[in-house]
Design a protein around this motif. Structure first.
Motif, PDB file in Angstrom:
ATOM      1  N   GLU A 191      -0.322   3.845 -16.054  1.00 23.82           N
ATOM      2  CA  GLU A 191       0.662   3.002 -16.744  1.00 23.82           C
ATOM      3  C   GLU A 191       0.959   1.709 -15.989  1.00 23.82           C
ATOM      4  OE1 GLU A 191       4.172   5.075 -17.929  1.00 23.82           O
ATOM      5  OE2 GLU A 191       3.069   6.842 -18.640  1.00 23.82           O
ATOM      6  N   GLU A 192       0.878   1.747 -14.669  1.00 24.96           N
ATOM      7  CA  GLU A 192       1.237   0.586 -13.866  1.00 24.96           C
ATOM      8  C   GLU A 192       0.031  -0.104 -13.245  1.00 24.96           C
ATOM      9  OE1 GLU A 192       4.751  -0.425 -13.333  1.00 24.96           O
ATOM     10  OE2 GLU A 192       4.679   0.790 -15.153  1.00 24.96           O
ATOM     11  N   GLY A 193      -1.130   0.531 -13.303  1.00 31.25           N
ATOM     12  CA  GLY A 193      -2.327  -0.062 -12.718  1.00 31.25           C
ATOM     13  C   GLY A 193      -2.295  -0.129 -11.203  1.00 31.25           C
ATOM     14  N   VAL A 194      -1.524   0.750 -10.570  1.00 27.89           N
ATOM     15  CA  VAL A 194      -1.398   0.755  -9.113  1.00 27.89           C
ATOM     16  C   VAL A 194      -2.628   1.411  -8.491  1.00 27.89           C
ATOM     17  CG1 VAL A 194      -0.067   1.678  -7.168  1.00 27.89           C
ATOM     18  CG2 VAL A 194       1.108   0.791  -9.200  1.00 27.89           C
ATOM     19  N   SER A 195      -3.146   0.816  -7.448  1.00 28.72           N
ATOM     20  CA  SER A 195      -4.240   1.409  -6.678  1.00 28.72           C
ATOM     21  C   SER A 195      -3.634   2.132  -5.473  1.00 28.72           C
ATOM     22  CB  SER A 195      -5.226   0.333  -6.215  1.00 28.72           C
ATOM     23  OG  SER A 195      -5.867  -0.273  -7.320  1.00 28.72           O
TER      24      SER A 195
ATOM     25  N   PRO B 244       0.824  -1.219   0.000  1.00 26.93           N
ATOM     26  CA  PRO B 244       0.000   0.000   0.000  1.00 26.93           C
ATOM     27  C   PRO B 244       0.855   1.265   0.000  1.00 26.93           C
ATOM     28  CG  PRO B 244      -0.897  -1.606   1.522  1.00 26.93           C
ATOM     29  CD  PRO B 244       0.412  -2.172   1.037  1.00 26.93           C
ATOM     30  N   THR B 245       0.562   2.161  -0.931  1.00 27.13           N
ATOM     31  CA  THR B 245       1.392   3.349  -1.131  1.00 27.13           C
ATOM     32  C   THR B 245       0.522   4.593  -1.222  1.00 27.13           C
ATOM     33  OG1 THR B 245       3.102   2.091  -2.303  1.00 27.13           O
ATOM     34  CG2 THR B 245       3.067   4.468  -2.661  1.00 27.13           C
ATOM     35  N   ALA B 246       0.944   5.645  -0.523  1.00 28.81           N
ATOM     36  CA  ALA B 246       0.301   6.949  -0.598  1.00 28.81           C
ATOM     37  C   ALA B 246       1.361   7.983  -0.955  1.00 28.81           C
ATOM     38  CB  ALA B 246      -0.365   7.302   0.728  1.00 28.81           C
ATOM     39  N   LEU B 247       0.923   9.138  -1.424  1.00 32.18           N
ATOM     40  CA  LEU B 247       1.827  10.219  -1.805  1.00 32.18           C
ATOM     41  C   LEU B 247       1.468  11.482  -1.027  1.00 32.18           C
ATOM     42  CD1 LEU B 247       1.772   9.800  -5.704  1.00 32.18           C
ATOM     43  CD2 LEU B 247       3.471   8.887  -4.119  1.00 32.18           C
ATOM     44  N   PHE B 248       2.495  12.193  -0.575  1.00 28.89           N
ATOM     45  CA  PHE B 248       2.314  13.490   0.080  1.00 28.89           C
ATOM     46  C   PHE B 248       3.263  14.479  -0.586  1.00 28.89           C
ATOM     47  CE2 PHE B 248       3.122  16.936   2.938  1.00 28.89           C
ATOM     48  CZ  PHE B 248       2.005  17.078   3.736  1.00 28.89           C
ATOM     49  N   GLY B 249       2.725  15.611  -1.030  1.00 33.07           N
ATOM     50  CA  GLY B 249       3.574  16.640  -1.607  1.00 33.07           C
ATOM     51  C   GLY B 249       3.180  18.002  -1.090  1.00 33.07           C
ATOM     52  N   HIS B 250       4.173  18.830  -0.805  1.00 36.50           N
ATOM     53  CA  HIS B 250       3.897  20.205  -0.385  1.00 36.50           C
ATOM     54  C   HIS B 250       4.353  21.170  -1.468  1.00 36.50           C
ATOM     55  CE1 HIS B 250       3.064  23.569   2.217  1.00 36.50           C
ATOM     56  NE2 HIS B 250       4.270  24.052   1.953  1.00 36.50           N
ATOM     57  N   SER B 251       3.485  22.117  -1.808  1.00 39.14           N
ATOM     58  CA  SER B 251       3.771  23.149  -2.798  1.00 39.14           C
ATOM     59  C   SER B 251       4.121  22.492  -4.140  1.00 39.14           C
ATOM     60  CB  SER B 251       4.878  24.066  -2.284  1.00 39.14           C
ATOM     61  OG  SER B 251       4.962  25.244  -3.048  1.00 39.14           O
ATOM     62  N   MET B 252       5.266  22.795  -4.734  1.00 40.75           N
ATOM     63  CA  MET B 252       5.652  22.141  -5.984  1.00 40.75           C
ATOM     64  C   MET B 252       5.556  20.626  -5.866  1.00 40.75           C
ATOM     65  SD  MET B 252       9.344  22.163  -8.000  1.00 40.75           S
ATOM     66  CE  MET B 252      10.123  21.032  -6.821  1.00 40.75           C
ATOM     67  N   GLY B 253       5.890  20.089  -4.686  1.00 43.70           N
ATOM     68  CA  GLY B 253       5.840  18.649  -4.478  1.00 43.70           C
ATOM     69  C   GLY B 253       4.465  18.059  -4.676  1.00 43.70           C
ATOM     70  N   ALA B 254       3.414  18.854  -4.436  1.00 41.52           N
ATOM     71  CA  ALA B 254       2.054  18.357  -4.646  1.00 41.52           C
ATOM     72  C   ALA B 254       1.766  18.150  -6.131  1.00 41.52           C
ATOM     73  CB  ALA B 254       1.038  19.321  -4.039  1.00 41.52           C
ATOM     74  N   SER B 255       2.254  19.070  -6.968  1.00 40.72           N
ATOM     75  CA  SER B 255       2.072  18.905  -8.415  1.00 40.72           C
ATOM     76  C   SER B 255       2.844  17.686  -8.918  1.00 40.72           C
ATOM     77  CB  SER B 255       2.548  20.165  -9.155  1.00 40.72           C
ATOM     78  OG  SER B 255       1.759  21.280  -8.819  1.00 40.72           O
ATOM     79  N   ILE B 256       4.061  17.500  -8.409  1.00 41.08           N
ATOM     80  CA  ILE B 256       4.837  16.322  -8.804  1.00 41.08           C
ATOM     81  C   ILE B 256       4.132  15.050  -8.340  1.00 41.08           C
ATOM     82  CG2 ILE B 256       7.045  15.129  -8.572  1.00 41.08           C
ATOM     83  CD1 ILE B 256       8.325  17.882  -8.105  1.00 41.08           C
ATOM     84  N   ALA B 257       3.636  15.063  -7.095  1.00 39.55           N
ATOM     85  CA  ALA B 257       2.926  13.892  -6.567  1.00 39.55           C
ATOM     86  C   ALA B 257       1.722  13.546  -7.439  1.00 39.55           C
ATOM     87  CB  ALA B 257       2.493  14.149  -5.132  1.00 39.55           C
ATOM     88  N   PHE B 258       1.002  14.563  -7.889  1.00 44.13           N
ATOM     89  CA  PHE B 258      -0.152  14.332  -8.754  1.00 44.13           C
ATOM     90  C   PHE B 258       0.267  13.673 -10.067  1.00 44.13           C
ATOM     91  CE2 PHE B 258      -2.659  16.054 -12.357  1.00 44.13           C
ATOM     92  CZ  PHE B 258      -3.874  15.432 -12.093  1.00 44.13           C
TER      93      PHE B 258
END
Length: 261
Positions: free
Chosen positions: A111-115, A88-102
């Motif tokens: 592309e990978e079919g990851v949930s 199980p994987t989640a992403l957290f990004g702040h400021s520019m990092g949020a756009s990269i995370a998205f």
């Protein structure tokens, strides 16, 4: 699970975690580094395995050229992560990092079919909420003034000329990536999205933060805190609790989060 020299350049794991723990991949703001998330790794271990991204051009990667294209940066982050999202994987990004995370989330899902378990978008307007910004084109003095205005971590170091000479190339590259980023329309995410924002953030209005809900078919939540662009510094415990409650049913919510001292 695959590892490589490329992965080691990009990924930082600061605390041991249980093998069955949720993996939270954290992406720093413009000018930030992986160590920004060291306290978070301490606070959430062992229930959550915090994996921080180290961009080129800073700290131990100072000798590498920073990347000025956000889509290219997201692709590099994805390459470092692929093969490591077998839990199980989640992403957290702040400021520019949020756009990269998205953008990384889009690649992982499409592309990978990851949930993905969750996407946390902090201090950043939704991808479709474009602003015309040009700080990256201004002189160094203006760039430093902008950093002071946002009152971020490490601001005291901005008075040291030697340190400024070291960090400004990466800061300018990051601002270039963030300010020239253009959202390319496509299928929305499937994972839950939580947007976090300061109520007087000069970089994000509440409507721009609320627009994150348009980018997922999953649940959406907007959490508003008092403060500006780095509202995290004044709301350590509540932000940590929000992450813990959503990822591990609150099992880590009693741990304090000493962020951004």
């Amino acid at each position: 699970m695959r590892t490589s020299e490329h992965d080691n350049l990009w990924l930082r794991s600061y605390q041991p975690a249980r093998q069955d723990s949720v993996q939270l991949v954290c992406l720093p703001h413009a000018g930030g580094s992986a160590s920004f998330y060291y306290p978070l790794a301490q606070a959430l271990a062992p229930q959550v395995d915090v994996l921080a991204i180290q961009y080129p051009g800073r700290q131990d990667r100072l000798g590498e050229p920073a990347i000025t294209d956000l889509h290219a940066l997201a692709r590099q982050v994805f390459e470092a992560l692929r093969g490591r999202v077998d839990r199980p994987t989640a992403l957290f990004g702040h400021s520019m990092g949020a756009s990269i995370a998205f953008e990384v989330a889009r690649i992982l899902e499409q592309e990978e079919g990851v949930s993905l378990r969750h996407l946390f978008a902090s201090g950043r307007r939704a991808p479709s909420a474009h602003r015309h910004e040009r700080v990256h084109l201004e002189d160094d003095q203006t760039l430093v003034a902008e950093m002071h205005r946002l009152d971020g971590p490490g601001r005291d170091l901005l008075h040291d000329d030697e340190i400024l000479r070291m960090i400004l190339p990466a800061v300018r590259a990051d601002y270039t990536a963030a300010e020239t980023y253009l959202y390319q329309p496509g299928p929305p995410l499937r994972c839950p999205v939580t947007a976090l924002v300061g109520d007087v953030d000069p970089k994000v209005t509440l409507d721009e933060a609320r627009a994150w809900g348009e980018h997922t078919t999953g649940p959406f939540d907007l959490r508003v805190y008092s403060g500006g662009h780095f509202f995290l510094s004044a709301h350590q415990a509540s932000v940590q609790t929000a992450i813990a409650d959503l990822l591990v049913d609150g099992r880590a919510s009693s741990v304090s989060l000493p962020w951004l001292r």
